[in-house]
Design a protein around this motif. Structure first.
Motif, PDB file in Angstrom:
ATOM      1  N   UNK A 227      75.332  50.652  31.412  1.00 38.24           N
ATOM      2  CA  UNK A 227      74.086  50.899  30.694  1.00 38.24           C
ATOM      3  C   UNK A 227      73.975  49.934  29.517  1.00 38.24           C
ATOM      4  N   UNK A 228      72.751  49.580  29.167  1.00 42.66           N
ATOM      5  CA  UNK A 228      72.529  48.568  28.141  1.00 42.66           C
ATOM      6  C   UNK A 228      73.153  48.950  26.804  1.00 42.66           C
ATOM      7  N   UNK A 229      73.113  50.228  26.459  1.00 44.96           N
ATOM      8  CA  UNK A 229      73.660  50.654  25.161  1.00 44.96           C
ATOM      9  C   UNK A 229      75.172  50.498  25.097  1.00 44.96           C
ATOM     10  N   UNK A 230      75.837  50.389  26.242  1.00 44.88           N
ATOM     11  CA  UNK A 230      77.281  50.184  26.271  1.00 44.88           C
ATOM     12  C   UNK A 230      77.661  48.703  26.217  1.00 44.88           C
ATOM     13  N   UNK A 231      76.689  47.840  26.408  1.00 49.30           N
ATOM     14  CA  UNK A 231      76.950  46.397  26.473  1.00 49.30           C
ATOM     15  C   UNK A 231      76.694  45.761  25.117  1.00 49.30           C
ATOM     16  N   UNK A 232      77.647  45.938  24.205  1.00 46.47           N
ATOM     17  CA  UNK A 232      77.491  45.392  22.858  1.00 46.47           C
ATOM     18  C   UNK A 232      77.442  43.881  22.837  1.00 46.47           C
ATOM     19  N   UNK A 233      78.138  43.243  23.776  1.00 48.46           N
ATOM     20  CA  UNK A 233      78.152  41.778  23.823  1.00 48.46           C
ATOM     21  C   UNK A 233      76.759  41.226  24.112  1.00 48.46           C
ATOM     22  N   UNK A 234      76.080  41.813  25.090  1.00 50.44           N
ATOM     23  CA  UNK A 234      74.747  41.328  25.452  1.00 50.44           C
ATOM     24  C   UNK A 234      73.750  41.554  24.323  1.00 50.44           C
ATOM     25  N   UNK A 235      73.801  42.722  23.689  1.00 53.36           N
ATOM     26  CA  UNK A 235      72.862  43.033  22.614  1.00 53.36           C
ATOM     27  C   UNK A 235      73.137  42.169  21.389  1.00 53.36           C
ATOM     28  N   UNK A 236      74.421  42.058  20.997  1.00 54.20           N
ATOM     29  CA  UNK A 236      74.788  41.208  19.873  1.00 54.20           C
ATOM     30  C   UNK A 236      74.375  39.763  20.147  1.00 54.20           C
ATOM     31  N   UNK A 237      74.684  39.289  21.355  1.00 54.21           N
ATOM     32  CA  UNK A 237      74.369  37.901  21.693  1.00 54.21           C
ATOM     33  C   UNK A 237      72.886  37.620  21.673  1.00 54.21           C
ATOM     34  N   UNK A 238      72.113  38.508  22.292  1.00 55.07           N
ATOM     35  CA  UNK A 238      70.668  38.296  22.365  1.00 55.07           C
ATOM     36  C   UNK A 238      70.020  38.344  20.979  1.00 55.07           C
ATOM     37  N   UNK A 239      70.328  39.385  20.215  1.00 53.65           N
ATOM     38  CA  UNK A 239      69.752  39.499  18.871  1.00 53.65           C
ATOM     39  C   UNK A 239      70.207  38.351  17.975  1.00 53.65           C
ATOM     40  N   UNK A 240      71.482  37.997  18.071  1.00 54.31           N
ATOM     41  CA  UNK A 240      71.998  36.903  17.247  1.00 54.31           C
ATOM     42  C   UNK A 240      71.328  35.589  17.542  1.00 54.31           C
ATOM     43  N   UNK A 241      71.158  35.285  18.833  1.00 52.96           N
ATOM     44  CA  UNK A 241      70.497  34.036  19.229  1.00 52.96           C
ATOM     45  C   UNK A 241      69.072  34.003  18.691  1.00 52.96           C
TER      46      UNK A 241
END
Length: 430
Positions: free
Chosen positions: A255-269
Motif C-alpha cells: 500500500x502507498x502509505x507503507x512505501x516511505x521511499x516512494x513518497x519521500x522520493x516523489x515529494x523531495x524531487x
C-alpha cells in the motif's frame, strides 16, 4: 476471533455455500492463528512501561543524588544496568515472548545511557555529547540482534541520526562530515532486510520504511562543507534514489502509505525542482570537482544509475516515467545550467510541468484519485511559483488559476465516470 467473520461464516452455512464442517475448520484455523500471534498492543505497552520505569528511577535518584557518597553513587549508576541485563538474560534463557524481549531490551537500552552519563559525572570523565551518544550506540547495537528487538533498532536509528546531526550540524564543536554514520546505519541493515524478507507487510516494517529515508534526508546536509551549490544536486540525487528504490516490487506492491521511499522520493524531487524553478537560483557560484560534495554526488549518481539499470534488466520498468530518469537529465543540466541561467530556468519549469503530467497519467492508469490530484497539485504549485516571479498581468494570472481549478474538477469528474462505468460493466459481465 473477529465477530464479523463469524457472522459471515454463519451466513455462508445458512445459504449452503459451505458446509458446517468447512466453517468449523476455518474457525479453528483463525483461533490457532490468533493464539500464536503476540498481542501487539501488549508489546507496545510493555515497551512504554519499561521506558517510564527507567525514567522514574532516574528521576528518583537525581532528586537525592547530592546526598549520596561516591561509592553509593557508583552502585546506583550500575544498578539499572545490572537489572536490565538480568531481565534480558531471563528473556533469552527462558525463551520468553516477544513482548518480554522488547520490554527488557528497551529498559537495558536506557540503562546503558544512564550508566554512561552517571559514571562520567561521578568521576568527572571529560567528553562531549557526540562521544557520549556514540558510546551509547556502540554498546546498545548488539541488543538488536541478540533480542531481535525492533524497538531497540528504532531507538538506535534515532540515536545514530542524532549523533550525525550533532557532529555535522553542531555548534559546540568544529563541524565535520559524519562518515561514521554510514558505518553505524549499515550495521542495522541486516535486521531491516530480515524484516523485509519475513514481515514485509507488517506495521513495524512500514515504520522502518519511513525511518530510514527520513534519517538519510536529515543527515545528508551534514556532508555539505563549502560547496553549498552542490547540496541541491546531492539532495535531488538522494530523492531520486529513494523514488527508484520505491518502484521495486518489494515496495511498490505494498500500500502507498507503507512505501516511505516512494513518497519521500516523489515529494523531495518536486520540492527541489520547484525551488530550482526560480530564476534567481541559477545565479549560483561555479563549483569545482575536487571536493567532498563532488565525491558524494558522484557516488549517489552511480548508485542511481546502477539501480535504474537493474530495474531495466528485471523488466520492472514499463513505459517512461520522468521521475525515474530525472537525475540523469538534471545532473547534466545542473553542471551546464549555471553558465546559462535563462536556459536552466526554462528547462526546469518544463521539467516540473512534465512531472505533473506524468503523475496525472499514473493516477489515471491506476484509477487512484490521490495520485491524480497530487499531479494536479504539482502543476498548481508551478503556477503559484510563477505568480510571484513573473510580470504577468493579474488577468492572465487569474485565468491560470481558473484553468487549474477547472482542471481539478473535470479530471476528477472524468475519472469518477470511468470508475462507475467500469463497475457497471463488471456487474453486467458477472
Amino acid at each position: 476471533m473477529n465477530s464479523k467473520l463469524i457472522n459471515e461464516l454463519s451466513d455462508l452455512v445458512n445459504n449452503d455455500i459451505i458446509s458446517q464442517e468447512v466453517a468449523s475448520k476455518i474457525e479453528e484455523y483463525y483461533h490457532s492463528k490468533q493464539q500464536n500471534t503476540p498481542n501487539k498492543l501488549f508489546t507496545v505497552f510493555g515497551v512504554l512501561g519499561s521506558l517510564l520505569v527507567g525514567l522514574g528511577i532516574i528521576l528518583i535518584l537525581a532528586h537525592n543524588w547530592d546526598d549520596f557518597a561516591r561509592t553509593t553513587k557508583t552502585i546506583f549508576a550500575f544498578l539499572p544496568l545490572v537489572i536490565g541485563q538480568c531481565f534480558v538474560a531471563f528473556s533469552i534463557l527462558k525463551r520468553k515472548s516477544n513482548t518480554w524481549k522488547e520490554a527488557s531490551g528497551t529498559f537495558l537500552f536506557f540503562a546503558i545511557g544512564s550508566s554512561i552519563a552517571l559514571v562520567s559525572q561521578i568521576y568527572n570523565i571529560p567528553g562531549n555529547l557526540s562521544t557520549y551518544v556514540l558510546t551509547w550506540i556502540v554498546l546498545s547495537l548488539p541488543l538488536v540482534y541478540l533480542l531481535k528487538s525492533n524497538s531497540v533498532a528504532i531507538l538506535n536509528i534515532i540515536c545514530i541520526t542524532y549523533y550525525a546531526f550533532e557532529v555535522g550540524y553542531g555548534f559546540a564543536t568544529f563541524n565535520q562530515a559524519p562518515w561514521l554514520y554510514l558505518v553505524l546505519i549499515a550495521l542495522l541493515i541486516p535486521h531491516y532486510l530480515q524484516l523485509l524478507k519475513h514481515k514485509n507487510t507488517s506495521n513495524i516494517t512500514s515504520i522502518f520504511n519511513w525511518l530510514f529515508p527520513l534519517s538519510f534526508t536529515i543527515v545528508l546536509g551534514a556532508f555539505v562543507d563549502h560547496l553549498s551549490e552542490l547540496g541541491f544536486l546531492m539532495y535531488l540525487l538522494l530523492f531520486s534514489l529513494f523514488y527508484n528504490l520505491g518502484k521495486t516490487p518489494l515496495f511498490e506492491n505494498q500500500k502507498l502509505r507503507r512505501n516511505g521511499y516512494l513518497i519521500f522520493g516523489s515529494l523531495g524531487i518536486v520540492i527541489m525542482i520547484l525551488t530550482m524553478s526560480f530564476d534567481s537560483f541559477w545565479y549560483l557560484e561555479q563549483f569545482f570537482l575536487n571536493a567532498q560534495e563532488s565525491y558524494v554526488s558522484i557516488v549517489l549518481f552511480i548508485t542511481n544509475l546502477g539501480l535504474l539499470a537493474y530495474l531495466y534488466s528485471k523488466r520492472w520498468i514499463k513505459g517512461f516515467n520522468v521521475f525515474q530518469h530525472l537525475f540523469i537529465l538534471f545532473t547534466i543540466l545542473y553542471i551546464f545550467g549555471l553558465n546559462i541561467p535563462v536556459f536552466g530556468t526554462i528547462i526546469v519549469n518544463l521539467i516540473v510541468l512534465a512531472l505533473g503530467i506524468t503523475t496525472i497519467k499514473i493516477g489515471a492508469d491506476k484509477f487512484h484519485f490521490g495520485i491524480l490530484n497530487y499531479g494536479l497539485l504539482i502543476i498548481t504549485a508551478l503556477v503559484v511559483c510563477r505568480f510571484f516571479d513573473t510580470n504577468m498581468s493579474f488577468v492572465i494570472r487569474g485565468l491560470l488559476f481558473v484553468s487549474v481549478g477547472l482542471g481539478f474538477f473535470f479530471t476528477n469528474y472524468i475519472m469518477l465516470k470511468k470508475q462507475k462505468s467500469k463497475v457497471e460493466s463488471l456487474k453486467t459481465n458477472s
